[in-house]
Design a protein around this motif. Structure first.
Motif, PDB file in Angstrom:
ATOM      1  N   MET A  57      -3.042  11.527   4.474  1.00  0.00           N
ATOM      2  CA  MET A  57      -4.135  11.219   5.442  1.00  0.00           C
ATOM      3  C   MET A  57      -4.237   9.792   5.433  1.00  0.00           C
ATOM      4  N   LEU A  58      -4.395   9.076   3.866  1.00  0.00           N
ATOM      5  CA  LEU A  58      -4.483   7.807   3.913  1.00  0.00           C
ATOM      6  C   LEU A  58      -3.241   7.049   3.972  1.00  0.00           C
ATOM      7  N   ALA A  59      -1.961   7.510   4.862  1.00  0.00           N
ATOM      8  CA  ALA A  59      -1.085   6.911   4.601  1.00  0.00           C
ATOM      9  C   ALA A  59      -1.462   7.175   6.180  1.00  0.00           C
ATOM     10  N   LYS A  60      -1.635   8.092   7.408  1.00  0.00           N
ATOM     11  CA  LYS A  60      -2.212   7.715   8.547  1.00  0.00           C
ATOM     12  C   LYS A  60      -3.274   6.809   8.982  1.00  0.00           C
ATOM     13  N   ALA A  61      -4.622   6.249   7.426  1.00  0.00           N
ATOM     14  CA  ALA A  61      -4.916   6.112   8.681  1.00  0.00           C
ATOM     15  C   ALA A  61      -4.401   4.321   8.378  1.00  0.00           C
ATOM     16  N   ALA A  62      -3.440   4.031   6.809  1.00  0.00           N
ATOM     17  CA  ALA A  62      -3.112   3.313   7.082  1.00  0.00           C
ATOM     18  C   ALA A  62      -2.145   2.465   7.872  1.00  0.00           C
ATOM     19  N   LEU A  63      -1.692   3.535   8.818  1.00  0.00           N
ATOM     20  CA  LEU A  63      -0.819   2.992   9.435  1.00  0.00           C
ATOM     21  C   LEU A  63      -1.394   2.125  11.469  1.00  0.00           C
ATOM     22  N   HIS A  64      -2.450   3.695  11.160  1.00  0.00           N
ATOM     23  CA  HIS A  64      -3.145   2.946  11.834  1.00  0.00           C
ATOM     24  C   HIS A  64      -4.415   1.542  12.465  1.00  0.00           C
ATOM     25  N   LYS A  65      -4.214   1.178  10.807  1.00  0.00           N
ATOM     26  CA  LYS A  65      -4.753   0.191  10.938  1.00  0.00           C
ATOM     27  C   LYS A  65      -4.228  -1.067  10.668  1.00  0.00           C
ATOM     28  N   PHE A  98       0.967  -1.660   0.105  1.00  0.00           N
ATOM     29  CA  PHE A  98       0.127   0.288  -0.218  1.00  0.00           C
ATOM     30  C   PHE A  98       0.745   1.016  -0.011  1.00  0.00           C
ATOM     31  N   TYR A  99       1.886   1.182   1.506  1.00  0.00           N
ATOM     32  CA  TYR A  99       2.537   2.684   0.606  1.00  0.00           C
ATOM     33  C   TYR A  99       3.444   2.214  -0.277  1.00  0.00           C
ATOM     34  N   VAL A 153      -1.730  -2.010   8.071  1.00  0.00           N
ATOM     35  CA  VAL A 153      -1.843  -2.360   7.145  1.00  0.00           C
ATOM     36  C   VAL A 153      -0.057  -2.637   6.516  1.00  0.00           C
ATOM     37  N   ALA A 194       3.785   4.825  14.194  1.00  0.00           N
ATOM     38  CA  ALA A 194       2.075   4.871  14.447  1.00  0.00           C
ATOM     39  C   ALA A 194       2.192   5.669  15.454  1.00  0.00           C
TER      40      ALA A 194
END
Lengths: 118, 94, 165
Positions: free
Chosen positions: A84-92, A30-31, A94, A110
């Motif tokens: 924002m997407l990178a933050k969300a991915a880190l939080h989840k 993803f990243y 991924v 994270a």
């Protein structure tokens, strides 16, 4: 002459849009996928919009501003949505692909901690 | 339309490239694997459709399409922001 | 006198920008000019109390130079990333870099993070909560120290001069 310029801008824009989506389709995690569409696509659409400006200028002799407003808007918002997407991915959590360097920083990142803290 | 068919040819080629790009985005959106991948694909889909609308605007020689493109650009950004916010916090409005 | 002026027109630069964008979007005519002038006064007047007063950018020439350099960097490195996506897919070496920050204020940091995200090969992901580090995801990481000094020299240093912080 201006026809060649417009055609070249269109083709270059189309190629960048294509490469952006190709990157989205074939990069490993993803990243890394995040890199292709946010940048190559934004540049590609900038080129297409520039071609549109050139078409209006060649046809009516006026400078159309709508396109410039759209591309400015895209250039301002693309990094924000990528972030924002990178933050969300880190939080989840991924997963990153295995050969990513400095993967140990991921936990610090994270939790918004400095890299040297425990 | 402009004189000379170079621009017409370039328009068709570019539209073809954009359509291929859209197909790859759809593939990624269906494939996943994670939710963020799907959101990213949706965001790219938005931006690519702006490109397609602008190409249509150039082809028809009409400036009316730009209003639509501007609207899609804004809605696309807001929806991506809202979706990522939702993933981060489980809530859109804090 | 200046106090009254400030009350009536709290953000003159914003008002001017609103007017210019309004005229560019709607075309120039006397009616649009009057409406634009009214809106350019009304909107800043109403929104001034909500505004978060950030550090101001000075030195318009340096802002322009920064903008031009950013555009050049975006185009050049986009080509590089495009080639990387097309050809050297297998030898891709992604990585995370912690970039030590030397600016603290909100707005300059936002500009820096956005610049880093727009120049291909790097996406800014997260700040540490003490605002000393910016985490960057790099598409192809060759030399960490070189990347850090490059970002410092090309973006952070000019931003510090622009915002004088």
């Amino acid at each position: 002459m201006s026809d060649y310029l417009i055609a070249a801008l269109l083709i270059v824009g189309g190629l960048f849009i294509f490469v952006g989506s190709l990157g989205l389709a074939k990069l490993p995690d993803f990243y890394t996928r995040l890199h292709a569409p946010t940048k190559a696509t934004t540049l590609g659409i900038g080129a297409v919009l520039l071609a549109s400006v050139a078409v209006t200028a060649a046809r009516d002799g006026t400078l159309s501003i709508h396109e410039i407003v759209i591309s400015l808007f895209l250039f301002i918002t693309a990094p924000v949505s990528a972030n924002m997407l990178a933050k969300a991915a880190l939080h989840k959590k991924v997963p990153m692909c295995d050969n990513t360097r400095n993967q140990d920083l991921k936990a610090h990142m994270a939790h918004q901690k400095a890299p040297d803290s425990e | 339309m402009l004189s000379g068919n170079i621009v017409d040819t370039a328009l068709v080629i570019t539209a073809g490239l954009v359509v291929l790009a859209l197909l790859m985005n759809v593939w990624r959106m269906v494939q996943g694997p994670s939710l963020t991948d799907r959101i990213l694909a949706l965001d790219t889909l938005y931006i690519n459709s702006i490109a397609l609308i602008i190409l249509l605007g150039i082809y028809n020689g009409s400036a009316l399409y730009f209003e639509g493109a501007l609207l899609i650009a804004m809605l696309g950004f807001v929806s991506t922001a809202a979706l990522s916010k939702y993933m981060l916090r489980g809530d859109i409005i804090e | 006198m200046s106090k009254v002026f400030h009350k009536l027109l709290p953000m003159p630069v914003h008002s001017l920008m609103l007017l210019v964008v309004w005229l560019l979007l709607n075309g120039f005519s006397v009616g649009q000019l009057v409406l634009g002038l009214f809106l350019a006064w009304l909107i800043p007047f109403l929104t001034f109390p909500f505004a978060d007063h950030q550090s101001k950018a000075g030195k318009p020439f340096k802002v322009l130079m920064y903008f031009l350099r950013l555009v050049k960097d975006i185009i050049l490195s986009n080509i590089e990333v495009a080639l990387r996506v097309l050809y050297r897919n297998r030898s891709l070496q992604p990585g995370i870099v912690a970039f030590p920050l030397s600016i603290r204020a909100d707005f300059p940091l936002t500009v820096l993070a956005s610049s880093v995200s727009l120049t291909p090969g790097t996406v800014s992901v997260e700040f540490s909560d003490d605002r000393c580090w910016l985490y960057i995801h790099v598409l192809h990481l060759k030399d960490e120290q070189q990347l850090i000094s490059e970002i410092r020299q090309r973006y952070e240093q000019p931003l510090r001069e622009i915002f004088s912080c």
